[in-house]
Motif scaffolding. Structure first.
Motif, PDB file in Angstrom:
ATOM      1  N   ALA A 191      -4.127  22.967  -8.480  1.00 55.82           N
ATOM      2  CA  ALA A 191      -3.293  22.511  -9.737  1.00 55.82           C
ATOM      3  C   ALA A 191      -2.228  23.319  -9.644  1.00 55.82           C
ATOM      4  CB  ALA A 191      -4.211  22.525 -10.918  1.00 55.82           C
ATOM      5  N   LEU A 192      -1.044  23.007 -10.064  1.00 55.11           N
ATOM      6  CA  LEU A 192       0.336  23.645  -9.978  1.00 55.11           C
ATOM      7  C   LEU A 192       0.390  23.465 -11.620  1.00 55.11           C
ATOM      8  CD1 LEU A 192       1.912  21.990  -7.035  1.00 55.11           C
ATOM      9  CD2 LEU A 192       1.127  24.296  -7.452  1.00 55.11           C
ATOM     10  N   GLY A 193       0.378  24.679 -12.530  1.00 57.00           N
ATOM     11  CA  GLY A 193       0.618  24.730 -13.851  1.00 57.00           C
ATOM     12  C   GLY A 193      -0.586  24.436 -14.719  1.00 57.00           C
ATOM     13  N   ARG A 194      -0.235  24.869 -16.067  1.00 57.92           N
ATOM     14  CA  ARG A 194      -1.419  24.907 -16.826  1.00 57.92           C
ATOM     15  C   ARG A 194      -1.916  23.522 -17.417  1.00 57.92           C
ATOM     16  NH1 ARG A 194      -0.254  25.269 -22.392  1.00 57.92           N
ATOM     17  NH2 ARG A 194      -1.969  25.990 -23.531  1.00 57.92           N
ATOM     18  N   TYR A 195      -1.085  22.533 -17.391  1.00 51.75           N
ATOM     19  CA  TYR A 195      -1.794  21.241 -17.914  1.00 51.75           C
ATOM     20  C   TYR A 195      -2.795  20.621 -16.842  1.00 51.75           C
ATOM     21  CZ  TYR A 195       0.441  21.148 -22.398  1.00 51.75           C
ATOM     22  OH  TYR A 195       0.748  21.111 -23.643  1.00 51.75           O
ATOM     23  N   ALA A 196      -2.202  20.597 -15.405  1.00 51.19           N
ATOM     24  CA  ALA A 196      -2.891  20.140 -14.458  1.00 51.19           C
ATOM     25  C   ALA A 196      -4.222  20.984 -14.335  1.00 51.19           C
ATOM     26  CB  ALA A 196      -2.212  20.233 -13.178  1.00 51.19           C
ATOM     27  N   GLY A 197      -4.203  22.238 -14.400  1.00 51.60           N
ATOM     28  CA  GLY A 197      -5.559  23.285 -14.256  1.00 51.60           C
ATOM     29  C   GLY A 197      -6.196  22.765 -15.392  1.00 51.60           C
ATOM     30  N   MET A 198      -6.015  22.762 -16.576  1.00 50.16           N
ATOM     31  CA  MET A 198      -7.040  22.331 -17.728  1.00 50.16           C
ATOM     32  C   MET A 198      -7.620  21.067 -17.439  1.00 50.16           C
ATOM     33  SD  MET A 198      -5.308  23.889 -21.165  1.00 50.16           S
ATOM     34  CE  MET A 198      -3.925  22.853 -21.313  1.00 50.16           C
ATOM     35  N   LEU A 199      -6.678  19.937 -17.067  1.00 52.56           N
ATOM     36  CA  LEU A 199      -7.391  18.537 -16.826  1.00 52.56           C
ATOM     37  C   LEU A 199      -8.327  18.676 -15.630  1.00 52.56           C
ATOM     38  CD1 LEU A 199      -6.947  15.512 -17.592  1.00 52.56           C
ATOM     39  CD2 LEU A 199      -6.173  15.459 -15.185  1.00 52.56           C
ATOM     40  N   LEU A 200      -8.187  19.369 -14.523  1.00 56.70           N
ATOM     41  CA  LEU A 200      -8.882  19.225 -13.650  1.00 56.70           C
ATOM     42  C   LEU A 200     -10.123  20.026 -13.498  1.00 56.70           C
ATOM     43  CD1 LEU A 200      -5.965  19.143 -10.960  1.00 56.70           C
ATOM     44  CD2 LEU A 200      -7.557  17.328 -11.496  1.00 56.70           C
ATOM     45  N   ILE A 201     -10.049  21.149 -14.261  1.00 52.68           N
ATOM     46  CA  ILE A 201     -10.990  21.979 -14.743  1.00 52.68           C
ATOM     47  C   ILE A 201     -12.328  21.054 -15.452  1.00 52.68           C
ATOM     48  CG2 ILE A 201     -12.076  24.108 -15.817  1.00 52.68           C
ATOM     49  CD1 ILE A 201      -9.302  25.383 -14.911  1.00 52.68           C
TER      50      ILE A 201
ATOM     51  N   ASN B  48      11.452  16.137 -20.456  1.00 52.92           N
ATOM     52  CA  ASN B  48      10.499  16.822 -19.782  1.00 52.92           C
ATOM     53  C   ASN B  48       9.436  17.755 -20.865  1.00 52.92           C
ATOM     54  OD1 ASN B  48      11.549  16.393 -17.465  1.00 52.92           O
ATOM     55  ND2 ASN B  48      12.316  18.313 -16.804  1.00 52.92           N
ATOM     56  N   ARG B  49       9.272  17.082 -21.943  1.00 50.47           N
ATOM     57  CA  ARG B  49       8.430  17.549 -22.776  1.00 50.47           C
ATOM     58  C   ARG B  49       6.789  17.508 -22.401  1.00 50.47           C
ATOM     59  NH1 ARG B  49       5.022  13.522 -24.029  1.00 50.47           N
ATOM     60  NH2 ARG B  49       5.913  11.340 -24.608  1.00 50.47           N
ATOM     61  N   ASP B  50       5.688  18.333 -23.050  1.00 47.87           N
ATOM     62  CA  ASP B  50       4.485  18.632 -22.524  1.00 47.87           C
ATOM     63  C   ASP B  50       3.913  16.965 -22.580  1.00 47.87           C
ATOM     64  OD1 ASP B  50       4.949  21.178 -22.222  1.00 47.87           O
ATOM     65  OD2 ASP B  50       3.907  21.668 -24.346  1.00 47.87           O
ATOM     66  N   PRO B  51       2.838  16.738 -21.884  1.00 51.31           N
ATOM     67  CA  PRO B  51       2.222  15.531 -21.851  1.00 51.31           C
ATOM     68  C   PRO B  51       1.424  15.403 -23.030  1.00 51.31           C
ATOM     69  CG  PRO B  51       1.765  16.615 -19.736  1.00 51.31           C
ATOM     70  CD  PRO B  51       2.504  17.675 -20.386  1.00 51.31           C
ATOM     71  N   ALA B  52       1.416  14.124 -23.827  1.00 55.07           N
ATOM     72  CA  ALA B  52       0.565  13.738 -24.936  1.00 55.07           C
ATOM     73  C   ALA B  52      -1.038  13.637 -24.621  1.00 55.07           C
ATOM     74  CB  ALA B  52       1.175  12.574 -25.784  1.00 55.07           C
ATOM     75  N   ALA B  53      -1.801  13.732 -25.446  1.00 51.31           N
ATOM     76  CA  ALA B  53      -3.253  13.913 -24.976  1.00 51.31           C
ATOM     77  C   ALA B  53      -3.344  12.106 -24.582  1.00 51.31           C
ATOM     78  CB  ALA B  53      -4.066  14.075 -26.082  1.00 51.31           C
ATOM     79  N   GLU B  54      -2.868  11.345 -25.355  1.00 53.83           N
ATOM     80  CA  GLU B  54      -3.136   9.910 -25.179  1.00 53.83           C
ATOM     81  C   GLU B  54      -2.660   9.363 -23.652  1.00 53.83           C
ATOM     82  OE1 GLU B  54      -0.604   7.151 -27.423  1.00 53.83           O
ATOM     83  OE2 GLU B  54      -1.822   5.447 -26.534  1.00 53.83           O
ATOM     84  N   GLU B  55      -1.461  10.290 -23.469  1.00 55.65           N
ATOM     85  CA  GLU B  55      -0.774   9.839 -21.988  1.00 55.65           C
ATOM     86  C   GLU B  55      -1.970  10.157 -21.077  1.00 55.65           C
ATOM     87  OE1 GLU B  55       3.530  10.345 -24.161  1.00 55.65           O
ATOM     88  OE2 GLU B  55       2.898  11.908 -22.818  1.00 55.65           O
ATOM     89  N   ILE B  56      -2.279  11.311 -21.063  1.00 55.05           N
ATOM     90  CA  ILE B  56      -3.290  11.943 -20.408  1.00 55.05           C
ATOM     91  C   ILE B  56      -4.199  11.226 -20.112  1.00 55.05           C
ATOM     92  CG2 ILE B  56      -4.779  14.066 -19.535  1.00 55.05           C
ATOM     93  CD1 ILE B  56      -2.643  15.895 -20.827  1.00 55.05           C
ATOM     94  N   GLU B  57      -4.984  10.853 -21.133  1.00 59.34           N
ATOM     95  CA  GLU B  57      -6.123   9.895 -21.304  1.00 59.34           C
ATOM     96  C   GLU B  57      -5.924   8.413 -20.599  1.00 59.34           C
ATOM     97  OE1 GLU B  57      -7.410   9.023 -25.209  1.00 59.34           O
ATOM     98  OE2 GLU B  57      -8.778   7.313 -24.349  1.00 59.34           O
TER      99      GLU B  57
END
Ligand code: SF4
Length: 231
Positions: A151-161, A122-131
Motif C-alpha cells: 500500500a502506497l500512502g496512508r489511505y490505501a494502508g488504512m483501507l487495506l489493513i 487531489n483532495r483526500d478521498p471521502a468516506a462515501e467514495e471509498i465505500e
C-alpha cells in the motif's frame, strides 16, 4: 446492470440464470479475463459516486494480471485522470524507478488505486467514495491473488489493513499486516510505505544534491515486503 446500484457484481464473477451459467464458466477464467470483465462490465462507465461528474477518465489499473506483487495507491492525480492509467507523471516515474531497483519491470507488477476516479484538486478521498469504489479494488485483488500487496500512502494502508482507526503512516510502515478477504479465502501479506508523491515533496525541501532519506526508507520497506517472494 443498474449503474446506480451497489457494486455487488464486482465482488464476484457473474451470476447464473439469465447469464446462462456464465458464473460457472467464470470460475475457469484466467485472471486477465476476470479483470477485463470487471473493467468492462462491472466498472463500466461507473456513476456510483459524485467523482463521476468531475473525472476525465476512469483509472482502472495496469500491469500483469498474474503479478505476484500488487501496488495500491490512494486515487488518481491529474496526469492519471488525463491518461486513464495509474501512477504516471512524476509519481509514476518514481514508482517505476523503485520497481526497477528491486530487479523487476513495471510490466511485471500490477498497479491500482483505491479510488478509480480523481478527487478534484487531489483532495483526500471521502468516506462515501471509498465505500462505493473499494469493492472494485477488492475484486481486482481476488482476480490477481498476488503473493504480496504494497500500500502506497496512508489511505490505501488504512483501507487495506481494514482499520477504523485514524493511523499515521509511521504507525503502519515497518510492520507486516495481512490483507484479509475471508469470502475469497485470501490472506495476503501487506506492507505499507510512503506514496511517491510524498517522497518527491520531501526531496524538494532538501538542499540540491542531498540524498533523500525518504527514498531510502521506501526502498528498505519494499525490500522487506518482497522477502515473501523468496521464502
Ligand atoms: S470513484 Fe469509483 S465508485 Fe466513484 S464513480 Fe469512480 S469508479 Fe465509480
Amino acid at each position: 446492470m443498474d449503474p446506480s446500484g451497489p457494486p455487488r457484481a464486482a465482488e464476484s464473477p457473474p451470476r447464473a440464470g439469465s447469464d446462462g451459467g456464465l458464473r460457472a464458466q467464470a470460475q475457469a477464467w484466467t485472471p486477465g479475463q476476470k479483470l477485463e470483465y470487471l473493467r468492462s462490465r462491472n466498472v463500466g462507465d461507473c456513476t456510483r459516486c459524485k467523482l463521476a461528474k468531475t473525472r476525465t477518465n476512469i483509472v482502472f489499473g495496469v500491469g500483469d494480471p498474474n503479478a505476484r506483487v500488487m501496488f495500491i495507491g490512494e486515487a488518481p492525480g491529474a496526469d492519471e485522470d488525463r491518461r486513464g492509467e495509474p501512477f504516471v507523471g512524476a509519481a509514476g516515474r518514481r514508482l517505476t524507478q523503485w520497481i526497477e531497483r528491486l530487479g523487476m519491470k513495471r510490466e511485471q507488477v500490477y498497479i491500482a488505486n483505491v479510488l478509480k476516479c480523481r478527487p478534484p484538486g487531489n483532495r483526500d478521498p471521502a468516506a462515501e467514495e471509498i465505500e462505493k469504489c473499494s469493492p472494485f479494488l477488492r475484486a481486482q485483488v481476488r482476480a490477481i491473488r498476488p503473493a504480496v500487496i504494497v500500500a502506497l500512502g496512508r489511505y490505501a494502508g488504512m483501507l487495506l489493513i481494514g482499520t477504523d482507526q485514524d493511523l499515521k503512516l509511521a504507525q503502519m510502515r515497518n510492520r507486516r499486516f495481512t490483507y484479509d478477504d475471508a469470502g475469497a479465502g485470501l490472506q495476503i501479506p501487506l506492507h505499507v510505505t510512503y506514496h511517491p508523491s510524498y517522497v518527491i515533496r520531501r526531496e524538494g525541501e532538501l538542499p540540491p544534491g542531498q540524498r533523500n532519506p525518504a527514498d531510502d526508507t521506501v526502498m528498505s520497506d519494499l525490500e522487506r515486503a518482497l522477502r515473501v517472494l523468496r521464502s
